[in-house]
Motif scaffolding. Structure first.
Motif, PDB file in Angstrom:
ATOM      1  N   LEU A  49       0.838  -1.199   0.000  1.00  0.00           N
ATOM      2  CA  LEU A  49       0.000   0.000   0.000  1.00  0.00           C
ATOM      3  C   LEU A  49       0.875   1.252   0.000  1.00  0.00           C
ATOM      4  N   TYR A  50       0.308   2.363  -0.436  1.00  0.00           N
ATOM      5  CA  TYR A  50       1.001   3.645  -0.308  1.00  0.00           C
ATOM      6  C   TYR A  50       0.586   4.199   1.048  1.00  0.00           C
ATOM      7  N   SER A  51       1.107   3.575   2.089  1.00  0.00           N
ATOM      8  CA  SER A  51       0.704   3.861   3.461  1.00  0.00           C
ATOM      9  C   SER A  51       1.893   3.695   4.387  1.00  0.00           C
ATOM     10  N   ASN A  52       1.787   4.330   5.542  1.00  0.00           N
ATOM     11  CA  ASN A  52       2.790   4.101   6.572  1.00  0.00           C
ATOM     12  C   ASN A  52       2.139   4.167   7.939  1.00  0.00           C
ATOM     13  N   ILE A  53       2.843   3.590   8.897  1.00  0.00           N
ATOM     14  CA  ILE A  53       2.489   3.717  10.306  1.00  0.00           C
ATOM     15  C   ILE A  53       3.681   4.370  10.967  1.00  0.00           C
ATOM     16  N   SER A  54       3.439   5.466  11.662  1.00  0.00           N
ATOM     17  CA  SER A  54       4.512   6.259  12.241  1.00  0.00           C
ATOM     18  C   SER A  54       4.249   6.547  13.702  1.00  0.00           C
ATOM     19  N   ILE A  55       5.325   6.837  14.424  1.00  0.00           N
ATOM     20  CA  ILE A  55       5.235   7.282  15.813  1.00  0.00           C
ATOM     21  C   ILE A  55       5.783   8.696  15.878  1.00  0.00           C
ATOM     22  N   PHE A  56       4.964   9.593  16.404  1.00  0.00           N
ATOM     23  CA  PHE A  56       5.349  10.992  16.583  1.00  0.00           C
ATOM     24  C   PHE A  56       5.494  11.291  18.064  1.00  0.00           C
ATOM     25  N   ASP A  57       6.461  12.133  18.390  1.00  0.00           N
ATOM     26  CA  ASP A  57       6.702  12.575  19.754  1.00  0.00           C
ATOM     27  C   ASP A  57       6.561  14.095  19.778  1.00  0.00           C
ATOM     28  N   VAL A  58       5.443  14.569  20.303  1.00  0.00           N
ATOM     29  CA  VAL A  58       5.122  15.998  20.307  1.00  0.00           C
ATOM     30  C   VAL A  58       4.628  16.415  21.692  1.00  0.00           C
ATOM     31  N   THR A  59       4.491  17.707  21.908  1.00  0.00           N
ATOM     32  CA  THR A  59       4.057  18.196  23.216  1.00  0.00           C
ATOM     33  C   THR A  59       2.547  18.188  23.393  1.00  0.00           C
ATOM     34  N   SER A  60       1.803  18.144  22.270  1.00  0.00           N
ATOM     35  CA  SER A  60       0.339  18.208  22.385  1.00  0.00           C
ATOM     36  C   SER A  60      -0.313  17.716  21.097  1.00  0.00           C
ATOM     37  N   SER A  61      -1.595  17.462  21.180  1.00  0.00           N
ATOM     38  CA  SER A  61      -2.335  17.079  19.981  1.00  0.00           C
ATOM     39  C   SER A  61      -2.380  18.231  18.981  1.00  0.00           C
ATOM     40  N   SER A  62      -2.376  19.454  19.478  1.00  0.00           N
ATOM     41  CA  SER A  62      -2.357  20.617  18.585  1.00  0.00           C
ATOM     42  C   SER A  62      -1.055  20.676  17.792  1.00  0.00           C
ATOM     43  N   GLU A  63       0.062  20.362  18.464  1.00  0.00           N
ATOM     44  CA  GLU A  63       1.342  20.344  17.751  1.00  0.00           C
ATOM     45  C   GLU A  63       1.332  19.255  16.685  1.00  0.00           C
ATOM     46  N   LEU A  64       0.799  18.083  17.018  1.00  0.00           N
ATOM     47  CA  LEU A  64       0.723  17.015  16.027  1.00  0.00           C
ATOM     48  C   LEU A  64      -0.107  17.462  14.825  1.00  0.00           C
ATOM     49  N   HIS A  65      -1.224  18.089  15.076  1.00  0.00           N
ATOM     50  CA  HIS A  65      -2.070  18.589  13.991  1.00  0.00           C
ATOM     51  C   HIS A  65      -1.272  19.528  13.084  1.00  0.00           C
ATOM     52  N   ASP A  66      -0.546  20.445  13.686  1.00  0.00           N
ATOM     53  CA  ASP A  66       0.249  21.396  12.901  1.00  0.00           C
ATOM     54  C   ASP A  66       1.328  20.692  12.086  1.00  0.00           C
ATOM     55  N   VAL A  67       1.959  19.696  12.683  1.00  0.00           N
ATOM     56  CA  VAL A  67       2.981  18.928  11.969  1.00  0.00           C
ATOM     57  C   VAL A  67       2.348  18.214  10.766  1.00  0.00           C
ATOM     58  N   LEU A  68       1.227  17.555  10.993  1.00  0.00           N
ATOM     59  CA  LEU A  68       0.602  16.786   9.912  1.00  0.00           C
ATOM     60  C   LEU A  68       0.165  17.673   8.756  1.00  0.00           C
ATOM     61  N   ILE A  69      -0.433  18.805   9.065  1.00  0.00           N
ATOM     62  CA  ILE A  69      -0.900  19.663   7.958  1.00  0.00           C
ATOM     63  C   ILE A  69       0.261  20.375   7.268  1.00  0.00           C
ATOM     64  N   SER A  70       1.456  20.328   7.861  1.00  0.00           N
ATOM     65  CA  SER A  70       2.632  20.916   7.208  1.00  0.00           C
ATOM     66  C   SER A  70       3.234  19.979   6.167  1.00  0.00           C
ATOM     67  N   LEU A  71       2.787  18.749   6.131  1.00  0.00           N
ATOM     68  CA  LEU A  71       3.346  17.788   5.179  1.00  0.00           C
ATOM     69  C   LEU A  71       2.853  18.081   3.768  1.00  0.00           C
ATOM     70  N   PRO A  72       3.754  18.153   2.802  1.00  0.00           N
ATOM     71  CA  PRO A  72       3.337  18.474   1.434  1.00  0.00           C
ATOM     72  C   PRO A  72       2.299  17.519   0.849  1.00  0.00           C
ATOM     73  N   LEU A  73       2.312  16.253   1.269  1.00  0.00           N
ATOM     74  CA  LEU A  73       1.334  15.295   0.747  1.00  0.00           C
ATOM     75  C   LEU A  73       0.050  15.248   1.573  1.00  0.00           C
ATOM     76  N   TYR A  74      -0.047  16.063   2.610  1.00  0.00           N
ATOM     77  CA  TYR A  74      -1.219  16.036   3.495  1.00  0.00           C
ATOM     78  C   TYR A  74      -2.554  16.114   2.735  1.00  0.00           C
ATOM     79  N   PRO A  75      -2.673  16.961   1.713  1.00  0.00           N
ATOM     80  CA  PRO A  75      -3.965  17.023   1.016  1.00  0.00           C
ATOM     81  C   PRO A  75      -4.415  15.692   0.401  1.00  0.00           C
ATOM     82  N   PHE A  76      -3.474  14.760   0.232  1.00  0.00           N
ATOM     83  CA  PHE A  76      -3.796  13.464  -0.363  1.00  0.00           C
ATOM     84  C   PHE A  76      -3.884  12.346   0.664  1.00  0.00           C
ATOM     85  N   MET A  77      -3.816  12.694   1.950  1.00  0.00           N
ATOM     86  CA  MET A  77      -3.748  11.684   2.996  1.00  0.00           C
ATOM     87  C   MET A  77      -5.072  11.462   3.710  1.00  0.00           C
TER      88      MET A  77
END
Length: 96
Positions: A49-77
């Motif tokens: 699959l064109y998929s991955n499972i990742s582990i992120f280490d962030v200070t909050s769910s808000s930080e994770l959200h910001d990280v994810l939407i900063s990914l160039p492929l985010y619109p396709f995820m």
């Protein structure tokens, strides 16, 4: 805070190949930046699959959200997030 993030990339079949190649290059650069600072701790490809499972280490769910939407492929995820916490039986000190 640790989060398991499952990302499935869904690119339209008629999407411009050159533009997509550029987005993948930018995605790799962003991914490597996040790895170097310890935010993106682990990544595994899902076989077949064109998929991955990742582990992120962030200070909050808000930080994770910001990280994810900063990914160039985010619109396709399609993204699924699970909050994690250290298991009391773990022998690893970095499982925070």
């Amino acid at each position: 805070m640790l989060f398991k993030v499952e990302m499935d990339v869904k690119v339209p079949l008629d999407y411009d190949v050159d533009h997509f190649a550029d987005l993948k290059r930018k995605e790799l650069e962003r991914f490597q930046e996040l790895q170097k600072v310890g935010t993106w701790r682990h990544i595994w490809r899902v076989v077949g699959l064109y998929s991955n499972i990742s582990i992120f280490d962030v200070t909050s769910s808000s930080e994770l959200h910001d990280v994810l939407i900063s990914l160039p492929l985010y619109p396709f995820m399609e993204v699924r997030v699970t909050a994690l916490c250290r298991h009391p039986s773990s022998i690893h000190d970095d499982d925070r």
